[in-house]
Design a protein around this motif. Structure first.
Motif, short mmCIF file in Angstrom:
data_model
loop_
_atom_site.label_atom_id
_atom_site.label_comp_id
_atom_site.label_asym_id
_atom_site.label_seq_id
_atom_site.Cartn_x
_atom_site.Cartn_y
_atom_site.Cartn_z
N SER A 175 -11.77 -81.41 47.01
CA SER A 175 -10.96 -82.67 47.16
C SER A 175 -10.94 -83.40 45.70
CB SER A 175 -11.43 -83.65 48.23
OG SER A 175 -12.66 -84.20 47.86
N TRP A 206 -25.49 -83.10 50.19
CA TRP A 206 -25.49 -82.77 48.53
C TRP A 206 -26.44 -81.52 48.05
CZ3 TRP A 206 -21.73 -83.92 45.58
CH2 TRP A 206 -21.05 -85.25 45.92
N LEU A 230 -21.62 -75.33 43.33
CA LEU A 230 -21.26 -74.39 44.66
C LEU A 230 -21.28 -73.00 44.22
CD1 LEU A 230 -19.77 -74.52 47.36
CD2 LEU A 230 -17.44 -74.53 46.04
N ILE A 246 -19.97 -79.81 39.82
CA ILE A 246 -19.92 -79.74 41.24
C ILE A 246 -19.43 -78.16 41.58
CG2 ILE A 246 -18.26 -80.29 43.30
CD1 ILE A 246 -18.42 -83.19 42.18
N ALA A 247 -18.65 -77.77 40.75
CA ALA A 247 -18.15 -76.38 40.83
C ALA A 247 -19.30 -75.63 40.63
CB ALA A 247 -17.19 -76.22 39.85
N GLY A 303 -13.18 -84.93 43.85
CA GLY A 303 -13.78 -86.48 43.64
C GLY A 303 -15.05 -86.59 44.68
N SER A 304 -15.96 -87.29 44.07
CA SER A 304 -17.19 -87.30 45.00
C SER A 304 -17.50 -88.88 45.19
CB SER A 304 -18.37 -86.69 43.91
OG SER A 304 -18.88 -87.73 42.98
N SER A 315 -16.36 -81.70 47.85
CA SER A 315 -15.90 -82.55 46.50
C SER A 315 -15.11 -81.80 45.49
CB SER A 315 -17.34 -83.07 45.64
OG SER A 315 -17.88 -84.14 46.50
N LEU A 316 -15.67 -80.60 45.67
CA LEU A 316 -14.74 -79.53 44.58
C LEU A 316 -13.19 -79.30 44.97
CD1 LEU A 316 -14.76 -77.76 42.17
CD2 LEU A 316 -15.34 -75.75 43.86
N MET A 366 -9.97 -88.99 46.83
CA MET A 366 -10.77 -89.31 46.02
C MET A 366 -10.79 -88.91 44.65
SD MET A 366 -14.50 -89.30 47.91
CE MET A 366 -14.68 -89.94 49.52
N ARG A 367 -9.52 -88.85 44.18
CA ARG A 367 -9.06 -88.83 42.75
C ARG A 367 -9.21 -89.94 41.68
NH1 ARG A 367 -7.54 -85.25 39.65
NH2 ARG A 367 -7.39 -83.56 41.05
#
Lengths: 339, 339
Positions: A66, B124, B64, B60-61, A68-69, A63-64, B1-2
DNA sequence: AGTGAAAATGTTAGCGCTGTCAGAACATTC
DNA sequence: GAATGTTCTGACAGCGCTAACATTTTCACT
């Protein structure tokens, strides 16, 4: 925030699969996402490698990368009543096939906590956010507007949509309930509700109900509003209380079916004839109310449908399609046998 | 997925805040996470910058980078009945203060879809996974074991826990219900249930109920099992069917309260005296059953409590504390007035 | 003023993946 | 055989953040 307890640490990455299959990471990535072209034989080799080493993709990294999740944030006021689980169920049915997942948060009918939850869910960069009702604190609304993602407001069709709204008019529900009872000849009304300051939609129904009654020249004799959440027991005791104070009431409008069923039980226990001595009307159209010896007079709300449509709207947006700003799914008055 | 539709693209990053506040990114990060030491004045400056430009952190970042998320995956069989929302409510109450979020998925009682959901949720990298029951397909179980994270199995205490199990013995519930009815002198039993192949816990209760009845030398006269999910209406019609086939039954064990309440309604409508002519027993102890004119005889299950404890267990694990492998929260037989 | 420890801040190097572009392999056409 | 297209594969950079370590500042106490 690292997981403990791990034997075979699940720190397997694309690189491990790639090494195992003798291809590059990006090829593995393509196989997993079924995107781009990969030779059939390569694909098989990669699949084998994946299941051999037990690789689980890391969507956080994906997701990071691209931006988008496939998470959909959902904010509902309560889980204590089947209504919102029904919405959730519809939503889930619509989205799960497409691989979207619902991240659920509950406000307990507090708009302040809505703000915090919006903030928190937004930080997961979800594909969409689904919130309940059209009433929000100004800065919550601003956050939603600024977020620049699909926002669906469900359950209410009385307000101005931030982005997409799918629901029904509670104002009209209150009015139509009153009109129905007036047409049946009831003249002395009571109201029983749960914590109104918080459940804004119940509040709206009560408003239009009472104003319609008054405009028709009938009397609104009294009401009991219980402090906590709605429930069958509190509906039951509230009716006892209301009738003690106002014995001459001939019809009671309840904030929802749970409360109304409690009222029916009170009448059964006390031998009060429904609807001759007292009419009872609810809201929601729960299956249980319709299975009563006398089916409950109520308004059927398409809760599952609202959730389902919300899910479809998110998907449609995601696919770049147009989605109507406001969808009024309407409701159905179920005449029943209690009024 | 934006995300589409974005004016003011929410692509603000730590760097933007850092520039605005005249500090480094890591300092902003520290302010946001309230970790490490930051001078009071700097903190204020950063806070101002954040709200000025409207920065929303990107978890998300963050996840990660720190190899861990604050998501908790939850897999439940259904949302169509208040039981699992109750569990969810307890869980939510326990975890939300600590900033954990529940990602909810529903199997509709299909073990095959459980496997897919486990796989999907695992990707996830959640802090924990909460699943329902102790029965899983072998490879699902293997995935859970290998995942190396906190796994809580809720609702059932009859099996061998993968990691942590919090629930109650359904086998014992069935036995105790039978013992209770036998002690009250009932001898000819019936059973009414919903789709048994799927609801394994209801199935277990039925097993021990019938075997206990038979061991006591009483008769198990017949049963009706409806195909779909449990509901009040289907309980009502199932009882009608059962009594048509076996008029001499004197006590009926229902798979749960929804079904049992339907049975009560049938008796009310048909003028069948409860419990003299027919005894009715449910399972779950829903508030509604207790608000009936005659409170339902049933077993109260601590659903909220199970969810809450599951949440506490996750947090305890997270904090590095020991958590018991198996917690049997027990249940309470509510004698009621229907048996 | 000098010292050491603690507090405050910064630098660097990734986390695991995907977008982009480039190149290799192969087939097709003239 | 060259030119062209198509399919397949890979190298590389970087998504936005944080862990780990490094450095600077502050300050109590000699």
């Amino acid at each position: 925030m690292r997981a403990r307890r791990g034997f075979r640490q699940s720190t397997l990455t694309l690189a491990d699969v790639a090494k195992e299959a003798g291809v590059s990471e990006i090829t593995v990535s393509r196989v997993i996402r079924a995107r781009g072209s990969v030779a059939e034989e390569t694909r098989r080799r990669v699949q084998t490698a994946i299941s051999k080493i037990g690789y689980v993709p890391n969507r956080i990294a994906g997701s990071l990368a691209s931006a988008g999740s496939d998470l959909i944030g959902v904010i509902i006021p309560s889980l204590g009543n089947i209504v919102f689980p029904d919405v959730l169920r519809g939503l889930h049915d619509a989205i799960s096939e497409r691989g979207f997942r619902a991240v659920v948060s509950v406000t307990d009918y507090r708009l302040e906590s809505e703000r915090e939850l919006v903030r928190s869910l937004l930080s997961w960069r979800p594909a969409a956010l689904i919130v309940t009702g059209c009433e929000h604190e100004p800065d919550t609304r601003q956050m939603l507007v600024n977020a620049g993602l699909t926002i669906v407001e469900v359950m209410d069709a009385d307000g101005e949509a931030i982005d997409i709204a799918i629901g029904m008019s509670h104002a009209r529900a209150g009015r139509e309930t009153a009109a129905f009872l007036l047409a049946r000849g009831y003249r002395r009304f009571g109201y029983i509700g749960h914590d109104l300051a918080r459940d804004l939609r119940a509040c709206k129904r009560r408003e239009t109900f009472t104003s319609t009654v008054r405009e028709a020249g009938a009397s609104f004799a009294g009401e009991v509003v219980t402090p906590g959440r709605s429930s069958v027991p509190s509906g039951r005791s509230a009716l006892a209380e209301l009738l003690t104070a106002h014995g001459d009431i001939d019809a009671v409008y309840f904030s929802n079916d749970d409360m109304a069923i409690g009222g029916v039980f009170h009448c059964m226990a006390e031998g009060i004839a429904i609807p001759d001595k007292l009419a009872i009307v609810g809201f929601n159209g729960l299956a249980m109310g319709q299975a009563l010896p006398q089916p409950l007079t109520t308004i059927l709300t398409p809760r599952f449908d609202i959730g389902f449509r919300a899910g479809l709207a998110v998907i449609a947006r995601f696919d770049g399609l147009e989605v109507p700003r406001l969808t009024d799914v309407g409701f159905t008055l179920l005449p029943g046998a209690t009024a």
